[in-house]
Scaffold this motif. Structure first.
Motif, PDB file in Angstrom:
ATOM      1  N   MET A 117       1.049  -1.445  -0.069  1.00 15.72           N
ATOM      2  CA  MET A 117       0.122  -0.332  -0.155  1.00 15.72           C
ATOM      3  C   MET A 117       0.692   0.901   0.001  1.00 15.72           C
ATOM      4  O   MET A 117      -0.015   1.791  -0.736  1.00 15.72           O
TER       5      MET A 117
ATOM      6  N   VAL B 173       1.400   2.482  -3.534  1.00 15.78           N
ATOM      7  CA  VAL B 173       0.667   2.731  -3.958  1.00 15.78           C
ATOM      8  C   VAL B 173       0.209   4.270  -3.861  1.00 15.78           C
ATOM      9  O   VAL B 173      -0.009   5.163  -3.920  1.00 15.78           O
TER      10      VAL B 173
ATOM     11  N   LEU C 153      -4.724   3.846  -9.366  1.00 13.56           N
ATOM     12  CA  LEU C 153      -3.123   3.126  -8.936  1.00 13.56           C
ATOM     13  C   LEU C 153      -3.987   2.706  -7.720  1.00 13.56           C
ATOM     14  O   LEU C 153      -3.857   1.913  -7.377  1.00 13.56           O
ATOM     15  N   LEU C 154      -4.149   3.506  -6.999  1.00 10.91           N
ATOM     16  CA  LEU C 154      -4.988   3.209  -5.887  1.00 10.91           C
ATOM     17  C   LEU C 154      -6.461   2.442  -5.361  1.00 10.91           C
ATOM     18  O   LEU C 154      -6.014   1.737  -4.644  1.00 10.91           O
TER      19      LEU C 154
ATOM     20  N   GLY D 143      -5.066  -0.626  -5.428  1.00  5.15           N
ATOM     21  CA  GLY D 143      -4.750  -1.636  -5.065  1.00  5.15           C
ATOM     22  C   GLY D 143      -5.364  -1.747  -4.204  1.00  5.15           C
ATOM     23  O   GLY D 143      -4.802  -2.263  -2.777  1.00  5.15           O
TER      24      GLY D 143
ATOM     25  N   ALA E 270      -6.482  -5.034  -4.792  1.00  6.79           N
ATOM     26  CA  ALA E 270      -5.485  -6.667  -4.459  1.00  6.79           C
ATOM     27  C   ALA E 270      -5.307  -6.063  -2.795  1.00  6.79           C
ATOM     28  O   ALA E 270      -5.463  -7.611  -2.710  1.00  6.79           O
ATOM     29  N   ILE E 271      -5.188  -5.402  -1.773  1.00  6.73           N
ATOM     30  CA  ILE E 271      -5.412  -5.993  -1.282  1.00  6.73           C
ATOM     31  C   ILE E 271      -7.018  -6.545  -0.632  1.00  6.73           C
ATOM     32  O   ILE E 271      -6.814  -7.343   0.803  1.00  6.73           O
TER      33      ILE E 271
ATOM     34  N   ASN F  37     -12.562  -1.655  -6.500  1.00  4.61           N
ATOM     35  CA  ASN F  37     -12.544  -1.525  -5.294  1.00  4.61           C
ATOM     36  C   ASN F  37     -13.771  -1.999  -4.832  1.00  4.61           C
ATOM     37  O   ASN F  37     -14.004  -3.146  -4.425  1.00  4.61           O
TER      38      ASN F  37
END
Length: 121
Positions: free
Chosen positions: A1, A4, A38-39, A42, A45-46, A91
């Motif tokens: 993170m 990111v 990108l955020l 990220g 992905a988490i 997200n």
């Protein structure tokens, strides 16, 4: 993170230099859109990495947090719908994927329907 957040933080701290280097607002909007994408990726992905190890209650909390963050993001990103979608879609889509690969839910089909309907709204 951190990988990111670092470019995002740099874009905020060096905003005056970015404005001087890229005077065209369309380029600055594109830079902002790339940072928000990108955020969003990220965070997605988490969520996907965490899905197999969370409990059903934690998965529900992940969905509530994602919805809350996105409701704030729509206000701050309202000038650029593309930026908001680049942030929101990965997200919320990751929550839908987490429902499929995560813990067994008693009403998983309904939860999946609700997360997918949040994408369509």
């Amino acid at each position: 993170m951190i990988l990111v957040l670092a470019p995002r933080l740099a874009s905020i701290l060096f905003v005056n230099r970015i404005k001087a280097r890229f005077p065209d607002p369309r380029i600055r909007i594109a830079i902002f859109a790339m940072a928000t994408a990108l955020l969003g990726v990220g965070m997605a992905a988490i969520n996907i990495i965490a899905a197999p190890i969370v409990t059903p209650e934690q998965l529900a909390l992940m969905a509530i947090i994602a919805a809350g963050i996105n409701s704030i993001a729509i206000v701050s990103m309202s000038p650029s719908l593309v930026s908001y979608l680049l942030y929101m879609v990965p997200n919320i889509a990751s929550i839908s994927i987490a429902v499929l690969i995560g813990p067994k839910l008693e009403y998983g089909g309904i939860f999946l329907f609700l997360t997918l309907s949040n994408l369509i709204r």
